[in-house]
Scaffold this active site. Structure first.
Site, PDB file in Angstrom:
ATOM      1  N   ASP A 143       0.807  -1.210   0.000  1.00  0.00           N
ATOM      2  CA  ASP A 143       0.000   0.000   0.000  1.00  0.00           C
ATOM      3  C   ASP A 143       0.845   1.268   0.000  1.00  0.00           C
ATOM      4  O   ASP A 143       0.678   2.121  -0.845  1.00  0.00           O
ATOM      5  CB  ASP A 143      -0.998  -0.012   1.180  1.00  0.00           C
ATOM      6  CG  ASP A 143      -0.346  -0.223   2.536  1.00  0.00           C
ATOM      7  OD1 ASP A 143       0.888  -0.423   2.602  1.00  0.00           O
ATOM      8  OD2 ASP A 143      -1.066  -0.205   3.551  1.00  0.00           O
ATOM      9  N   ASP A 159       6.815   4.092   3.329  1.00  0.00           N
ATOM     10  CA  ASP A 159       7.012   5.182   4.293  1.00  0.00           C
ATOM     11  C   ASP A 159       8.472   5.166   4.758  1.00  0.00           C
ATOM     12  O   ASP A 159       9.325   5.778   4.138  1.00  0.00           O
ATOM     13  CB  ASP A 159       6.006   5.010   5.429  1.00  0.00           C
ATOM     14  CG  ASP A 159       6.046   6.136   6.439  1.00  0.00           C
ATOM     15  OD1 ASP A 159       6.821   7.086   6.255  1.00  0.00           O
ATOM     16  OD2 ASP A 159       5.298   6.075   7.434  1.00  0.00           O
ATOM     17  N   ASP A 166      -5.373   1.922   6.744  1.00  0.00           N
ATOM     18  CA  ASP A 166      -6.149   1.985   7.978  1.00  0.00           C
ATOM     19  C   ASP A 166      -5.553   2.930   9.006  1.00  0.00           C
ATOM     20  O   ASP A 166      -4.381   3.312   8.948  1.00  0.00           O
ATOM     21  CB  ASP A 166      -6.201   0.600   8.620  1.00  0.00           C
ATOM     22  CG  ASP A 166      -4.864   0.229   9.261  1.00  0.00           C
ATOM     23  OD1 ASP A 166      -3.846   0.241   8.540  1.00  0.00           O
ATOM     24  OD2 ASP A 166      -4.827  -0.031  10.487  1.00  0.00           O
ATOM     25  N   ARG A 183     -10.467   1.309   6.117  1.00  0.00           N
ATOM     26  CA  ARG A 183      -9.950   0.672   4.898  1.00  0.00           C
ATOM     27  C   ARG A 183     -10.975   0.719   3.774  1.00  0.00           C
ATOM     28  O   ARG A 183     -10.630   0.691   2.604  1.00  0.00           O
ATOM     29  CB  ARG A 183      -9.584  -0.796   5.168  1.00  0.00           C
ATOM     30  CG  ARG A 183      -8.446  -0.988   6.157  1.00  0.00           C
ATOM     31  CD  ARG A 183      -7.942  -2.425   6.089  1.00  0.00           C
ATOM     32  NE  ARG A 183      -7.124  -2.802   7.246  1.00  0.00           N
ATOM     33  CZ  ARG A 183      -5.824  -2.565   7.352  1.00  0.00           C
ATOM     34  NH1 ARG A 183      -5.185  -1.925   6.391  1.00  0.00           N
ATOM     35  NH2 ARG A 183      -5.156  -2.948   8.415  1.00  0.00           N
TER      36      ARG A 183
HETATM   37  P1  IMP Z   1       7.186   1.444   6.374  1.00  0.00           P
HETATM   38  O1  IMP Z   1       7.657   0.096   6.793  1.00  0.00           O
HETATM   39  O2  IMP Z   1       7.540   2.525   7.342  1.00  0.00           O
HETATM   40  O3  IMP Z   1       7.558   1.819   4.941  1.00  0.00           O
HETATM   41  O4  IMP Z   1       5.625   1.457   6.481  1.00  0.00           O
HETATM   42  C1  IMP Z   1       4.860   0.740   5.663  1.00  0.00           C
HETATM   43  C2  IMP Z   1       3.605   0.295   6.387  1.00  0.00           C
HETATM   44  O5  IMP Z   1       3.208   1.195   7.429  1.00  0.00           O
HETATM   45  C3  IMP Z   1       2.489   0.300   5.394  1.00  0.00           C
HETATM   46  O6  IMP Z   1       2.400  -0.950   4.747  1.00  0.00           O
HETATM   47  C4  IMP Z   1       1.298   0.642   6.244  1.00  0.00           C
HETATM   48  O7  IMP Z   1       0.767  -0.540   6.806  1.00  0.00           O
HETATM   49  C5  IMP Z   1       1.835   1.508   7.351  1.00  0.00           C
HETATM   50  N1  IMP Z   1       1.682   2.932   7.047  1.00  0.00           N
HETATM   51  C6  IMP Z   1       2.659   3.817   6.777  1.00  0.00           C
HETATM   52  N2  IMP Z   1       2.166   5.042   6.541  1.00  0.00           N
HETATM   53  C7  IMP Z   1       0.815   4.916   6.637  1.00  0.00           C
HETATM   54  C8  IMP Z   1      -0.286   5.847   6.468  1.00  0.00           C
HETATM   55  O8  IMP Z   1      -0.145   7.048   6.166  1.00  0.00           O
HETATM   56  N3  IMP Z   1      -1.535   5.338   6.673  1.00  0.00           N
HETATM   57  C9  IMP Z   1      -1.761   4.040   6.983  1.00  0.00           C
HETATM   58  N4  IMP Z   1      -0.765   3.138   7.133  1.00  0.00           N
HETATM   59  C10 IMP Z   1       0.510   3.582   6.962  1.00  0.00           C
HETATM   60 MG    MG Z   2       0.785  -2.360   5.476  1.00  0.00          MG
END
Ligand code: IMP
Ligand code: MG
Length: 183
Positions: free
Chosen positions: A104, A107, A163, A169
């Site tokens: 999705d 980040d 979410d 969602r």
């Molecule tokens: P990362 O590991 O920090 O890249 O984060 C990825 C995961 O964090 C995503 O797959 C989401 O489940 C969650 N996430 C990060 N940012 C958001 C957001 O703005 N809204 C909802 N979920 C997020």
């Molecule tokens: Mg996720």
């Protein structure tokens, strides 16, 4: 639920148009990989990618199998990620498959990095990564994503699969929430 929305960041029509474009591009690239029909495994990172996945793959006329990977992190609801737990129970055998990871949002990149390592360890024929959203953060730019739906500001968003504490969602648009809801 609707009164919790602060701003519509990406309306459903824009999502649909972009997902259509991405599906065409990805299907063409996968088809080029092998003569005729590549062995395609679509690896969905649960749970946020489910709605994106459903729309994307119905516009990719290729033989494919769906694989699932659950990644959870010890994190506060909107705070920085901690240690990652990866559930491989529904991963299946990816050896010699052309794998497309579908997630999705990119980040910090911790999730995708861990998922990419998990797939590489299984010796796939090829590996591509597709994300619906990529946040405008330094960390997000350092992770390889072959297909990005939308680059967005570093804001917390929900809807179209994403979410907050498991909710929202099912919102059809990608939106930000009112500050009092996030608090
Ligand atoms: P990362 O590991 O920090 O890249 O984060 C990825 C995961 O964090 C995503 O797959 C989401 O489940 C969650 N996430 C990060 N940012 C958001 C957001 O703005 N809204 C909802 N979920 C997020
Ligand atoms: Mg996720």
């Amino acid at each position: 639920m609707e009164d919790h929305i602060d701003e519509i960041l990406i309306p459903r029509q824009s999502i649909a148009a972009r997902v259509y474009e991405m599906a065409g591009q990805i299907a063409a690239d996968l088809r080029r990989d092998a003569d005729g029909e590549p062995q395609v495994a679509i690896l969905a990172v649960l749970t946020g990618s489910l709605i994106f996945l459903a729309d994307l793959i119905r516009q990719m006329p290729l033989m494919m199998r769906i694989r699932l990977l659950a990644v959870s992190s010890y994190r506060g609801r909107t705070t920085a990620p901690g240690e990652l737990l990866i559930d491989r129970a529904m991963l299946g055998d990816l050896r010699d498959q052309h794998v497309l990871i579908v997630d999705d949002v990119l980040d910090s990149g911790a999730t995708l990095t861990a998922v990419q390592q998990t797939v590489f360890a299984q010796c796939p024929a090829s590996l591509r990564t597709c994300v619906l959203l990529r946040k405008d953060t330094v960390a997000a730019q350092t992770v390889r994503a072959d297909y990005v739906g939308f680059d967005i500001p570093d804001k917390f968003v929900v809807g179209y699969g994403l979410d907050h504490d498991g909710h929202y969602r099912n919102l059809p648009d990608i939106v930000t929430l009112r500050p009092e809801v996030l608090a």
